[in-house]
Design a protein around this motif. Structure first.
Motif, PDB file in Angstrom:
ATOM      1  N   PHE A 104     -91.576 -33.130 -27.347  1.00 31.74           N
ATOM      2  CA  PHE A 104     -90.748 -32.263 -26.517  1.00 31.74           C
ATOM      3  C   PHE A 104     -90.865 -32.623 -25.033  1.00 31.74           C
ATOM      4  O   PHE A 104     -89.931 -32.397 -24.269  1.00 31.74           O
ATOM      5  CB  PHE A 104     -91.100 -30.799 -26.751  1.00 31.74           C
ATOM      6  CG  PHE A 104     -90.498 -30.255 -28.013  1.00 31.74           C
ATOM      7  CD1 PHE A 104     -89.137 -30.118 -28.144  1.00 31.74           C
ATOM      8  CD2 PHE A 104     -91.299 -29.896 -29.082  1.00 31.74           C
ATOM      9  CE1 PHE A 104     -88.566 -29.629 -29.306  1.00 31.74           C
ATOM     10  CE2 PHE A 104     -90.747 -29.408 -30.257  1.00 31.74           C
ATOM     11  CZ  PHE A 104     -89.376 -29.282 -30.370  1.00 31.74           C
ATOM     12  N   ALA A 105     -92.001 -33.183 -24.642  1.00 34.46           N
ATOM     13  CA  ALA A 105     -92.091 -33.693 -23.276  1.00 34.46           C
ATOM     14  C   ALA A 105     -91.091 -34.829 -23.073  1.00 34.46           C
ATOM     15  O   ALA A 105     -90.406 -34.906 -22.041  1.00 34.46           O
ATOM     16  CB  ALA A 105     -93.514 -34.173 -22.983  1.00 34.46           C
ATOM     17  N   GLY A 106     -90.999 -35.724 -24.048  1.00 38.47           N
ATOM     18  CA  GLY A 106     -90.004 -36.783 -23.971  1.00 38.47           C
ATOM     19  C   GLY A 106     -88.587 -36.255 -24.082  1.00 38.47           C
ATOM     20  O   GLY A 106     -87.665 -36.792 -23.453  1.00 38.47           O
ATOM     21  N   LEU A 107     -88.398 -35.201 -24.873  1.00 30.92           N
ATOM     22  CA  LEU A 107     -87.059 -34.634 -25.035  1.00 30.92           C
ATOM     23  C   LEU A 107     -86.549 -34.029 -23.734  1.00 30.92           C
ATOM     24  O   LEU A 107     -85.354 -34.115 -23.427  1.00 30.92           O
ATOM     25  CB  LEU A 107     -87.074 -33.571 -26.142  1.00 30.92           C
ATOM     26  CG  LEU A 107     -85.714 -32.940 -26.480  1.00 30.92           C
ATOM     27  CD1 LEU A 107     -84.753 -33.994 -26.991  1.00 30.92           C
ATOM     28  CD2 LEU A 107     -85.894 -31.824 -27.504  1.00 30.92           C
ATOM     29  N   ARG A 108     -87.441 -33.415 -22.955  1.00 32.36           N
ATOM     30  CA  ARG A 108     -87.022 -32.868 -21.664  1.00 32.36           C
ATOM     31  C   ARG A 108     -86.496 -33.967 -20.740  1.00 32.36           C
ATOM     32  O   ARG A 108     -85.492 -33.789 -20.045  1.00 32.36           O
ATOM     33  CB  ARG A 108     -88.194 -32.138 -21.005  1.00 32.36           C
ATOM     34  CG  ARG A 108     -88.638 -30.876 -21.736  1.00 32.36           C
ATOM     35  CD  ARG A 108     -89.750 -30.187 -20.968  1.00 32.36           C
ATOM     36  NE  ARG A 108     -90.287 -29.047 -21.683  1.00 32.36           N
ATOM     37  CZ  ARG A 108     -91.384 -29.085 -22.442  1.00 32.36           C
ATOM     38  NH1 ARG A 108     -92.054 -30.230 -22.579  1.00 32.36           N
ATOM     39  NH2 ARG A 108     -91.819 -28.007 -23.066  1.00 32.36           N
ATOM     40  N   ILE A 109     -87.193 -35.096 -20.735  1.00 27.48           N
ATOM     41  CA  ILE A 109     -86.744 -36.228 -19.916  1.00 27.48           C
ATOM     42  C   ILE A 109     -85.431 -36.778 -20.450  1.00 27.48           C
ATOM     43  O   ILE A 109     -84.474 -37.015 -19.706  1.00 27.48           O
ATOM     44  CB  ILE A 109     -87.825 -37.317 -19.888  1.00 27.48           C
ATOM     45  CG1 ILE A 109     -89.110 -36.783 -19.268  1.00 27.48           C
ATOM     46  CG2 ILE A 109     -87.342 -38.542 -19.127  1.00 27.48           C
ATOM     47  CD1 ILE A 109     -90.284 -37.731 -19.373  1.00 27.48           C
ATOM     48  N   ALA A 110     -85.379 -36.992 -21.765  1.00 28.73           N
ATOM     49  CA  ALA A 110     -84.182 -37.571 -22.371  1.00 28.73           C
ATOM     50  C   ALA A 110     -82.975 -36.657 -22.217  1.00 28.73           C
ATOM     51  O   ALA A 110     -81.839 -37.136 -22.097  1.00 28.73           O
ATOM     52  CB  ALA A 110     -84.443 -37.852 -23.853  1.00 28.73           C
ATOM     53  N   ALA A 111     -83.181 -35.350 -22.218  1.00 27.13           N
ATOM     54  CA  ALA A 111     -82.060 -34.421 -22.091  1.00 27.13           C
ATOM     55  C   ALA A 111     -81.338 -34.599 -20.769  1.00 27.13           C
ATOM     56  O   ALA A 111     -80.100 -34.544 -20.705  1.00 27.13           O
ATOM     57  CB  ALA A 111     -82.564 -32.984 -22.239  1.00 27.13           C
ATOM     58  N   THR A 112     -82.084 -34.804 -19.694  1.00 32.22           N
ATOM     59  CA  THR A 112     -81.446 -35.019 -18.394  1.00 32.22           C
ATOM     60  C   THR A 112     -80.829 -36.413 -18.312  1.00 32.22           C
ATOM     61  O   THR A 112     -79.770 -36.597 -17.710  1.00 32.22           O
ATOM     62  CB  THR A 112     -82.457 -34.831 -17.261  1.00 32.22           C
ATOM     63  OG1 THR A 112     -83.575 -35.704 -17.470  1.00 32.22           O
ATOM     64  CG2 THR A 112     -82.959 -33.398 -17.228  1.00 32.22           C
ATOM     65  N   TYR A 113     -81.476 -37.415 -18.927  1.00 31.35           N
ATOM     66  CA  TYR A 113     -80.927 -38.762 -18.941  1.00 31.35           C
ATOM     67  C   TYR A 113     -79.623 -38.831 -19.730  1.00 31.35           C
ATOM     68  O   TYR A 113     -78.780 -39.696 -19.448  1.00 31.35           O
ATOM     69  CB  TYR A 113     -81.927 -39.741 -19.558  1.00 31.35           C
ATOM     70  CG  TYR A 113     -83.081 -40.127 -18.676  1.00 31.35           C
ATOM     71  CD1 TYR A 113     -83.197 -39.641 -17.374  1.00 31.35           C
ATOM     72  CD2 TYR A 113     -84.082 -40.983 -19.124  1.00 31.35           C
ATOM     73  CE1 TYR A 113     -84.252 -39.991 -16.563  1.00 31.35           C
ATOM     74  CE2 TYR A 113     -85.148 -41.342 -18.325  1.00 31.35           C
ATOM     75  CZ  TYR A 113     -85.229 -40.842 -17.044  1.00 31.35           C
ATOM     76  OH  TYR A 113     -86.293 -41.188 -16.251  1.00 31.35           O
ATOM     77  N   SER A 114     -79.478 -37.979 -20.727  1.00 30.09           N
ATOM     78  CA  SER A 114     -78.311 -38.067 -21.603  1.00 30.09           C
ATOM     79  C   SER A 114     -77.010 -37.857 -20.839  1.00 30.09           C
ATOM     80  O   SER A 114     -76.010 -38.551 -21.095  1.00 30.09           O
ATOM     81  CB  SER A 114     -78.431 -37.050 -22.742  1.00 30.09           C
ATOM     82  OG  SER A 114     -78.408 -35.720 -22.242  1.00 30.09           O
ATOM     83  N   VAL A 115     -76.995 -36.925 -19.910  1.00 29.90           N
ATOM     84  CA  VAL A 115     -75.779 -36.674 -19.133  1.00 29.90           C
ATOM     85  C   VAL A 115     -75.478 -37.871 -18.238  1.00 29.90           C
ATOM     86  O   VAL A 115     -74.320 -38.301 -18.112  1.00 29.90           O
ATOM     87  CB  VAL A 115     -75.929 -35.383 -18.304  1.00 29.90           C
ATOM     88  CG1 VAL A 115     -74.658 -35.094 -17.518  1.00 29.90           C
ATOM     89  CG2 VAL A 115     -76.256 -34.207 -19.217  1.00 29.90           C
TER      90      VAL A 115
END
Length: 294
Positions: free
Chosen positions: A215-226
């Protein structure tokens, strides 16, 4: 112990109860949730951040008006707000396309990351072969790969989804792989002595231990996705916030450019909040020792 699992329903109960004890307890996951005092500090920091942002916007507005800065060079925040309201329907239409691409790409990256990281956790040869490739892949700028994806897959939604997946796969896969490595080897050894196989190790030890890192990686990836979706739209699309940015830039409509940037920031924060919500939902705490015994 292995015989207990192989036996009937009554023989399996000790294995199930013992395996349940291997899941993270409320104590091990408590550090991931803000407690009362920490929550209050977080609220205070949010107010301080809001006050800083308000001061920045007021200073920006005052500087533009005091120095008579041309709107095409730097619009005032009030002009950006007016552009947001005037273009709200168009911006929402473009934002919907960007959100769809970002969500689909992030979901695809998450599935691939779980598959690859799990394979690396169970097979040392797979980790030795793939982990260096994951690191090397980050040395190639995504802006250089995106045109190839457009050439290979056209101008539809698929290339944008693939660009988002390329951007977000690395933080998800690496964080999950490192999370697997933090699993307690004593729990894995205990599970093996009870006759548990790889699925049991994944279910009761590896996956629960890796969730915080994932989930730490998911937080980063979530912002990168946009960001990935907007990059894909820059290179070829008919709809999306990236397309809107290009059109506003070519028209020297700087206030609309800032309005699109504000929407991108808002969408990125929503994706981050969604990742945070999923993390809190999944990390509320595992069964306690007493609950496992019951």
């Amino acid at each position: 112990m292995p015989g207990d699992e192989a036996g009937g329903g009554g023989g399996r109960r000790p294995f199930v109860r013992a395996a349940a004890r291997l899941r993270p307890t409320r104590r091990t996951t408590a550090r991931l949730r803000p407690e009362g005092r920490a929550g209050g500090a977080s609220g205070r920091f949010r107010w301080e951040a809001a006050a800083s942002l308000g001061a920045l916007l007021l200073g920006w507005e005052g500087a533009v008006r005091a120095f008579h800065v041309p709107a095409w060079l730097l619009p005032a925040p009030s002009a950006v707000v007016r552009a947001l309201w005037a273009e709200r329907t168009v911006l929402l239409d473009h934002a919907a396309a960007t959100v769809t691409e970002a969500a689909a790409g992030l979901g695809l990256a998450a599935l691939l990351a779980v598959a690859v990281a799990t394979a690396m956790a169970f097979f040392a040869a797979v980790r030795a072969a793939l982990y260096p490739l994951l690191v090397v892949s980050q040395t190639v700028p995504i802006i250089a790969l995106a045109p190839l994806v457009i050439v290979w897959f056209g101008y539809g939604m698929l290339p944008k989804v693939l660009v988002v997946a390329l951007v977000t796969f690395f933080p998800l896969a690496v964080s999950l792989a490192e999370g697997y490595r933090t699993a307690d080897p004593r729990r894995l050894a205990l599970l093996r002595t009870m006759g548990g196989g790889r699925w049991a190790a994944f279910r009761y030890v590896l996956w629960p231990s890796a969730l915080p890192s994932f989930f730490a990686g998911l937080r980063i990836a979530a912002t990168y996705s946009v960001t990935g979706a907007v990059i894909g739209e820059w290179l070829g699309a008919t709809k999306g916030l990236g397309v809107y940015l290009i059109r506003a830039s070519k028209s020297f409509a700087t206030e609309r450019l800032f309005a699109a940037i504000a929407v991108i920031v808002g969408v990125s924060l929503l994706f981050f909040a969604a990742a945070e919500f999923l993390a809190r939902l999944s990390l509320r705490g595992g069964p306690t020792m007493g609950a496992a015994e019951r």
